[in-house]
Design a protein around this motif. Structure first.
Motif, PDB file in Angstrom:
ATOM      1  N   CYS A   8       0.906  -1.187   0.060  1.00  0.00           N
ATOM      2  CA  CYS A   8       0.151   0.010   0.280  1.00  0.00           C
ATOM      3  C   CYS A   8       0.958   1.252  -0.107  1.00  0.00           C
ATOM      4  O   CYS A   8       1.562   1.511   0.913  1.00  0.00           O
ATOM      5  CB  CYS A   8      -0.994  -0.001   1.391  1.00  0.00           C
ATOM      6  N   VAL A   9       0.777   2.059  -0.987  1.00  0.00           N
ATOM      7  CA  VAL A   9       1.669   3.193  -1.261  1.00  0.00           C
ATOM      8  C   VAL A   9       0.850   4.487  -0.954  1.00  0.00           C
ATOM      9  O   VAL A   9       1.358   5.798  -0.736  1.00  0.00           O
ATOM     10  CB  VAL A   9       2.455   3.242  -2.596  1.00  0.00           C
ATOM     11  N   ALA A  10      -0.550   4.380  -0.914  1.00  0.00           N
ATOM     12  CA  ALA A  10      -1.397   5.680  -1.273  1.00  0.00           C
ATOM     13  C   ALA A  10      -2.998   5.546  -0.867  1.00  0.00           C
ATOM     14  O   ALA A  10      -3.119   4.260  -0.713  1.00  0.00           O
ATOM     15  CB  ALA A  10      -1.152   6.520  -2.367  1.00  0.00           C
ATOM     16  N   ALA A  11      -3.312   6.540  -0.271  1.00  0.00           N
ATOM     17  CA  ALA A  11      -5.055   6.279  -0.237  1.00  0.00           C
ATOM     18  C   ALA A  11      -5.638   7.654  -0.829  1.00  0.00           C
ATOM     19  O   ALA A  11      -5.129   8.891  -0.897  1.00  0.00           O
ATOM     20  CB  ALA A  11      -5.177   6.296   1.177  1.00  0.00           C
ATOM     21  N   ILE A  12      -6.711   7.667  -1.231  1.00  0.00           N
ATOM     22  CA  ILE A  12      -7.433   8.610  -2.001  1.00  0.00           C
ATOM     23  C   ILE A  12      -8.291   9.230  -0.690  1.00  0.00           C
ATOM     24  O   ILE A  12      -9.081   8.464  -0.143  1.00  0.00           O
ATOM     25  CB  ILE A  12      -8.491   8.226  -3.017  1.00  0.00           C
ATOM     26  N   ALA A  13      -8.146  10.574  -0.482  1.00  0.00           N
ATOM     27  CA  ALA A  13      -8.698  11.217   0.643  1.00  0.00           C
ATOM     28  C   ALA A  13      -9.984  11.989  -0.007  1.00  0.00           C
ATOM     29  O   ALA A  13     -10.856  12.648   0.875  1.00  0.00           O
ATOM     30  CB  ALA A  13      -7.777  12.098   1.276  1.00  0.00           C
ATOM     31  N   GLY A  14     -10.287  11.833  -1.381  1.00  0.00           N
ATOM     32  CA  GLY A  14     -11.483  12.592  -1.661  1.00  0.00           C
ATOM     33  C   GLY A  14     -11.180  13.216  -3.124  1.00  0.00           C
ATOM     34  O   GLY A  14     -10.252  12.959  -3.580  1.00  0.00           O
ATOM     35  N   SER A  15     -12.329  13.942  -3.716  1.00  0.00           N
ATOM     36  CA  SER A  15     -12.006  14.547  -4.823  1.00  0.00           C
ATOM     37  C   SER A  15     -11.338  16.111  -4.456  1.00  0.00           C
ATOM     38  O   SER A  15     -11.229  16.471  -3.441  1.00  0.00           O
ATOM     39  CB  SER A  15     -13.190  14.994  -5.448  1.00  0.00           C
ATOM     40  N   PHE A  16     -10.627  16.531  -5.538  1.00  0.00           N
ATOM     41  CA  PHE A  16     -10.093  17.902  -5.617  1.00  0.00           C
ATOM     42  C   PHE A  16     -10.631  18.538  -6.768  1.00  0.00           C
ATOM     43  O   PHE A  16     -10.129  18.209  -7.935  1.00  0.00           O
ATOM     44  CB  PHE A  16      -8.531  17.885  -5.369  1.00  0.00           C
ATOM     45  N   GLY A  17     -11.104  19.649  -6.748  1.00  0.00           N
ATOM     46  CA  GLY A  17     -11.667  20.569  -7.729  1.00  0.00           C
ATOM     47  C   GLY A  17     -12.874  19.731  -8.423  1.00  0.00           C
ATOM     48  O   GLY A  17     -13.501  18.946  -7.938  1.00  0.00           O
ATOM     49  N   VAL A  18     -13.068  20.198  -9.541  1.00  0.00           N
ATOM     50  CA  VAL A  18     -14.372  19.689 -10.321  1.00  0.00           C
ATOM     51  C   VAL A  18     -14.072  18.924 -11.707  1.00  0.00           C
ATOM     52  O   VAL A  18     -14.902  18.420 -12.237  1.00  0.00           O
ATOM     53  CB  VAL A  18     -15.372  20.715 -10.759  1.00  0.00           C
ATOM     54  N   LYS A  25      -3.181  11.014  -0.586  1.00  0.00           N
ATOM     55  CA  LYS A  25      -2.175  10.757   0.576  1.00  0.00           C
ATOM     56  C   LYS A  25      -1.204   9.854   0.284  1.00  0.00           C
ATOM     57  O   LYS A  25      -1.440   8.737  -0.199  1.00  0.00           O
ATOM     58  CB  LYS A  25      -3.107  10.222   1.717  1.00  0.00           C
ATOM     59  N   SER A  26       0.073  10.145   0.183  1.00  0.00           N
ATOM     60  CA  SER A  26       1.349   9.216  -0.114  1.00  0.00           C
ATOM     61  C   SER A  26       1.841   8.829   1.156  1.00  0.00           C
ATOM     62  O   SER A  26       2.002   9.404   2.192  1.00  0.00           O
ATOM     63  CB  SER A  26       2.509  10.104  -0.893  1.00  0.00           C
ATOM     64  N   PHE A  27       1.875   7.317   1.143  1.00  0.00           N
ATOM     65  CA  PHE A  27       2.693   6.560   2.248  1.00  0.00           C
ATOM     66  C   PHE A  27       4.144   6.302   1.873  1.00  0.00           C
ATOM     67  O   PHE A  27       4.698   5.405   2.519  1.00  0.00           O
ATOM     68  CB  PHE A  27       1.792   5.498   2.479  1.00  0.00           C
ATOM     69  N   THR A  28       4.784   6.746   1.033  1.00  0.00           N
ATOM     70  CA  THR A  28       6.009   6.606   0.608  1.00  0.00           C
ATOM     71  C   THR A  28       7.058   7.442   1.237  1.00  0.00           C
ATOM     72  O   THR A  28       6.833   8.605   1.665  1.00  0.00           O
ATOM     73  CB  THR A  28       6.242   6.382  -0.973  1.00  0.00           C
ATOM     74  N   ALA A  29       8.206   6.957   1.475  1.00  0.00           N
ATOM     75  CA  ALA A  29       9.187   7.692   2.541  1.00  0.00           C
ATOM     76  C   ALA A  29       9.604   9.182   1.659  1.00  0.00           C
ATOM     77  O   ALA A  29       9.502  10.057   2.544  1.00  0.00           O
ATOM     78  CB  ALA A  29      10.540   7.063   2.570  1.00  0.00           C
ATOM     79  N   GLU A  32       6.653  12.459  -2.814  1.00  0.00           N
ATOM     80  CA  GLU A  32       6.652  12.669  -4.416  1.00  0.00           C
ATOM     81  C   GLU A  32       6.863  11.267  -5.395  1.00  0.00           C
ATOM     82  O   GLU A  32       6.519  11.179  -6.372  1.00  0.00           O
ATOM     83  CB  GLU A  32       7.382  13.837  -4.789  1.00  0.00           C
ATOM     84  N   ALA A  33       7.608  10.187  -4.859  1.00  0.00           N
ATOM     85  CA  ALA A  33       8.008   9.019  -5.277  1.00  0.00           C
ATOM     86  C   ALA A  33       6.983   8.229  -5.474  1.00  0.00           C
ATOM     87  O   ALA A  33       7.139   7.287  -6.386  1.00  0.00           O
ATOM     88  CB  ALA A  33       9.090   8.674  -4.555  1.00  0.00           C
ATOM     89  N   VAL A  34       5.590   8.356  -4.980  1.00  0.00           N
ATOM     90  CA  VAL A  34       4.640   7.525  -5.360  1.00  0.00           C
ATOM     91  C   VAL A  34       4.266   7.462  -6.639  1.00  0.00           C
ATOM     92  O   VAL A  34       3.926   6.385  -7.076  1.00  0.00           O
ATOM     93  CB  VAL A  34       3.454   7.999  -4.310  1.00  0.00           C
ATOM     94  N   ALA A  35       4.348   8.471  -7.463  1.00  0.00           N
ATOM     95  CA  ALA A  35       4.211   8.587  -9.089  1.00  0.00           C
ATOM     96  C   ALA A  35       5.034   7.507  -9.573  1.00  0.00           C
ATOM     97  O   ALA A  35       4.931   7.053 -10.658  1.00  0.00           O
ATOM     98  CB  ALA A  35       4.394   9.747  -9.446  1.00  0.00           C
TER      99      ALA A  35
END
Length: 169
Positions: A8-18, A25-29, A32-35
């Protein structure tokens, strides 16, 4: 105990914008490396997403996931955990562990008595805490994840040895 093939490297906290962007939310050390680990999949592996990180926003990133085009689609993914293939993850130094590898491990004290199992790992800013549950415990117990208190982590054997402060259990 087998290592899960995905972490598990990330979770979606909801929408942003329209326009279908999500709060990620990134869980990597290095957050930005999550991408770098894309494509990311849902826990059941049913959906896969390419990922483009946008700007940093209060403890998260604005991010675009492939196939998510509307605010409604982004809202529907709130709470979704995203996983990367372990083979894409960097090898860790000997004293570092992926949270996914620790959850579920048996916890024994230095005399071999079973204390419980690791339910979760929490970090409230002062270092990781292991949340332990088990027989005879009225509630879960939080144990600091330090070398002094947890001298041995044996992923292969599926257990850790803990030397918790007197009176914690």
């Amino acid at each position: 105990m087998t290592h899960p093939e995905r972490v598990c490297v990330a979770a979606i906290a909801g929408s942003f914008g329209v326009r279908g962007e999500v709060r990620l939310k990134s869980f990597t050390a290095d957050p930005e490396a999550v991408a770098d680990y894309a494509p990311l999949t849902t826990e059941d592996g049913a959906r896969s997403f390419d990922l483009t990180l946008g700007k940093s926003i209060k403890g998260a990133f604005a991010a675009r996931l492939s196939g998510v085009r509307t605010k409604e689609e982004a809202d529907a993914l709130k709470g979704t955990r995203l996983f990367a293939l372990r083979s894409k993850m960097p090898d860790l130094p000997d004293d570092e562990f992926y949270h996914a590898d620790l959850i579920g491990l048996e916890v024994v004290d230095t005399g071999g008595t079973v204390l419980g199992r690791i339910r979760a790992i929490h970090d409230h800013g002062a270092g990781d805490l292991l949340e332990i549950y088990g027989p005879g415990l009225k509630s879960t117990v939080l144990v600091p994840f330090t070398r002094e208190i947890v001298p041995t982590v044996d992923i292969a054997a599926g257990r850790i040895v803990a030397d918790p402060p007197e009176g914690l259990f």
